[in-house]
Design an enzyme around this catalytic site. Structure first.
Site, PDB file in Angstrom:
ATOM      1  N   ASP A  20     -36.668  73.328 -13.863  1.00 45.91           N
ATOM      2  CA  ASP A  20     -35.757  74.307 -14.443  1.00 45.91           C
ATOM      3  C   ASP A  20     -35.945  75.677 -13.786  1.00 45.91           C
ATOM      4  O   ASP A  20     -34.975  76.384 -13.527  1.00 45.91           O
ATOM      5  CB  ASP A  20     -36.007  74.423 -15.961  1.00 45.91           C
ATOM      6  CG  ASP A  20     -34.995  73.623 -16.769  1.00 45.91           C
ATOM      7  OD1 ASP A  20     -33.795  73.809 -16.544  1.00 45.91           O
ATOM      8  OD2 ASP A  20     -35.415  72.806 -17.599  1.00 45.91           O
TER       9      ASP A  20
ATOM     10  N   ASP B 212     -74.886  84.263  -7.933  1.00 47.40           N
ATOM     11  CA  ASP B 212     -75.163  85.144  -9.064  1.00 47.40           C
ATOM     12  C   ASP B 212     -74.352  84.678 -10.263  1.00 47.40           C
ATOM     13  O   ASP B 212     -73.863  83.550 -10.286  1.00 47.40           O
ATOM     14  CB  ASP B 212     -75.005  86.622  -8.715  1.00 47.40           C
ATOM     15  CG  ASP B 212     -73.641  86.947  -8.188  1.00 47.40           C
ATOM     16  OD1 ASP B 212     -72.753  86.088  -8.271  1.00 47.40           O
ATOM     17  OD2 ASP B 212     -73.463  88.067  -7.699  1.00 47.40           O
TER      18      ASP B 212
END
Lengths: 351, 351, 351
Positions: free
Chosen positions: B215, B329
């Site tokens: 759509d 980290d």
């Protein structure tokens, strides 16, 4: 055929999809969507809208090139006051454009536009004044480097001051340019305001947005590559916003005007993204671009066959169905309809 | 293990990252972030949230296909009133869905949803009324073509009128569809309002956003390619907004249901982008999609080993450290945690 | 040469383009654009702005690594309190940074920054207090995980409370991090507020935005690939917003610090997108990154030749002209100017 298709659509679609179709087919629908802060419904790629598959710039200061327009067939030709004109030739350009507008017969140019200088340039008012003196006014005004809703209000004010109580019989068509990071950031607001002024003043109707890729690159410090990956976000954002407001979206210029293969590739890519046209800077680029922004015979065959299959399945009460190994429902039917509509709009236009 | 991990995280993370984790693990956290106009904290991909790796549509008008659901194992099955149903079968669809909801036993369907027609279609109210008469209500309501915050208010109003002073014991889960340029432009506002209504009414809890790519393509005039480059902006914007509001993001459908290789490739790509699931239209697509949206054994091994290494380094007071040639980290630790969490949520679910 | 170029530009450019250039060349222009809600004009990549091609993190808790900074030549070094420091070493990190700031002589580090913990972490206030006690203050403050305009107000408030009626003689330079879906969604508002506070308080001047890709991926549940396709939307949106506000845009970190070929490729791609620099985590990455974010000799030759050709054509009154098979007008001239400017700014800096 349009009427019978409309009847079928009316029967089969939910109301929203039907309105959607209607608005695209409509000649000059101006109803709003009834949503908060919603763009008004405007025709798109439908009848009544000027196709602008190729948008050709001609420097307004170059009388010889302007004269050559009479031999060209192109969806949209732009007499340019802005980037194509040297700073010490701005006066010459606007005068030449005024004269040429009155004298040149251009039966094979679909849309005749003038691009004035940017509102912030200090040159725009003189450009506009001169152009509005022309014996024949241009169809379309183009405003580059729009970065603020105030630029559109400026145009409405200037046109209002010029025309006074006698506005033009039909409003100018307006095409604006997004050419900077700030302009892109504010594009939705700018289109919103452009539509508001289109509804509330008799002076212009906003029809399209041009992506000025090279100014944009200069603004964000990007470097153009042939694949233009660095512009993907900007191009697709421009298409999305333009289409949300039912406006045309005009893609970047291909500056290497000798490489027509690469031009074709880039044009087809732009068309697949949802752009409706492309800027060109050389007459040789026109036919390639106009063909790329027209539906191909293969796509038209696909679209026609799909719609036939859809109609058969609707009559027999089936919804989603299989067509050439793909599951088809309304969205693909709408895409097929878009293709046939575009083919219809451009069928009498030269490629 | 969850408790010991939480203790470790509590010790090692800055407070924000810790809250971040907590909220993702929480069953039904509803506290707000305390930021202006900020989305409230909601669980994501964590316990208490229904996984929707594969979202399978079944046309509500097709009794035979609905009956087949009892033999299928899938995270989410959708009984469809919308695009999969022909316009002259809408009445049949909603009646069949109501009856089937009451009669069908679906122990291997994780989440049972009904997709009503779009709020603007004029069909949605009848759909909803019929569905709410079912002996067993669906877990999830799906609203297609959401283009305005008013669509969500409409749903809250209809549910309020239906239930009166006796709201359902647990709210419906709500999944909305973005399928147009305008819907995409307003998606952040729509999610914001969806979360507000989830907090302030007892009727629904917004859990996910589906990208209705076909759509959307019809709306912006784009043409689908196998690589889907033309949809990159839209897909990644949908993921970003959904995740900002801690919602699931469900990726585009692969309509060529016979090409399972291409389906797998597209599914893995979607998962890498951050989508949590994908729409499917054929049962054969389910296992491939559910596998693609589950962590691979290699990723799980990587995640476990990384977290072990992280814990060791934390105990010895080292921060960033090297793991398999990469500097690690907190962000990568969080990614590893996400993977293990997702594996935990889906471990008892069929692939 | 700058003066003569300015004269030429003054003559040839429209006023807006001229202002555009001026603001980029200006040392500390603070005038606003006079547009509603418009970012103020700030210098970008021009004289007076600190280049940050490579931004190197060093864990604040690692005295040995901090000491090594004195032997490094890098545009920007960051003493880190945040993700590079284990939770039980936060106190050590901020103390070590305070001492090192006062003792270390760093003649070959262009810009010395401290990254405190996120405002929401509960650690930021202690970080800031300690850093502000240092004998020599850092040039630049870095704030990670900015998700709200309130984070910037927090910083202004804390600095105001610390300095009282005696603000620092020159404001801190401020660099903020976007590292989540929510932060990206609100980035334009955050930059707007950052610029407002830069103008209205004497404490900081917002200079740049860093894209924290790994935290961002964890937040949206994405998986990093070497091509980083999954981050295209986020990266290009960060560049666009940063540049709209005339800020530096610092690209993602390449965590595989041994693969220098891949680092170079990714750095060049970031530079082409418009990023002005890149985060690095290992000294070996510095020269590759700083070279990638400097104009290449080929680009400088192209830029110089193009500007020469442009000047000739302007003198003779021609606007758009052909140069090496491409049609040239103002946007490309501006790009060429950017390249020469950047080369000028970084010419005395080590690569």
């Amino acid at each position: 055929m349009v009427t019978s298709m409309l009847n079928i659509i009316r029967r089969v679609c939910c109301r929203q999809a039907y309105h959607h179709q209607l608005s695209r087919l409509a000649t000059a629908s101006t109803q709003t969507r009834g949503l908060m802060a919603g763009p008004s419904m405007r025709p798109q790629e439908g009848q009544g809208v000027t196709p602008r598959r190729a948008v050709l710039y001609v420097p307004g200061s170059d009388e010889r090139k302007l004269a050559k327009l009479s031999g060209l067939t192109v969806d949209c030709a732009v007499m340019d006051c802005e980037d194509g004109v040297a700073a010490n030739r701005k006066d010459v350009a606007r005068e030449t454009i005024r004269k040429t507008l009155g004298s040149l017969h251009l039966p094979t140019v679909g849309d005749l536009a003038v691009r004035i200088n940017a509102v912030d340039s200090g040159l725009a008012e003189d450009d506009l004044k001169e152009v509005l003196q022309a014996e024949r006014l241009p169809d379309t005004l183009m405003i580059p480097k729009v970065e603020s809703v105030s630029h559109l209000q400026w145009l409405a004010d200037k046109l209002s001051a010029h025309f006074g109580p006698n506005p033009p019989s039909s409003p100018f068509k307006l095409v604006i340019f997004v050419e900077s990071a700030l302009g892109l950031l504010r594009l939705a607001n700018i289109c919103e305001e452009g539509q508001r002024l289109s509804r509330t003043t008799p002076f212009f109707t906003l029809e399209g947005v041009v992506f000025g890729s090279d100014d944009f690159c200069a603004d964000i410090g990007a470097t153009r590559t042939p694949e233009a990956t660095e512009l993907l976000y900007a191009r697709q954002k421009v298409v999305t916003i333009a289409k949300a407001y039912r406006l045309q979206a005009i893609d970047l210029v291909h500056i290497d005007y000798k490489d027509l293969d690469s031009l074709e590739k880039q044009s087809l890519e732009g068309a697949r993204m949802g752009f409706t046209g492309k800027q060109v800077i050389h007459p040789n680029q026109i036919p390639i671009v106009q063909k790329a922004f027209s539906p191909s015979p293969e796509r038209m065959e696909w679209a026609k066959a799909l719609i036939e299959a859809f109609e058969e399945h609707q009559h027999s009460g089936k919804g989603a169905f299989t067509f050439r190994d793909s599951m088809i429902d309304m969205p693909l039917v709408l895409q097929a309809r878009n293709i046939l509509k575009m083919a219809d709009v451009t069928k009498d236009k030269p490629q």
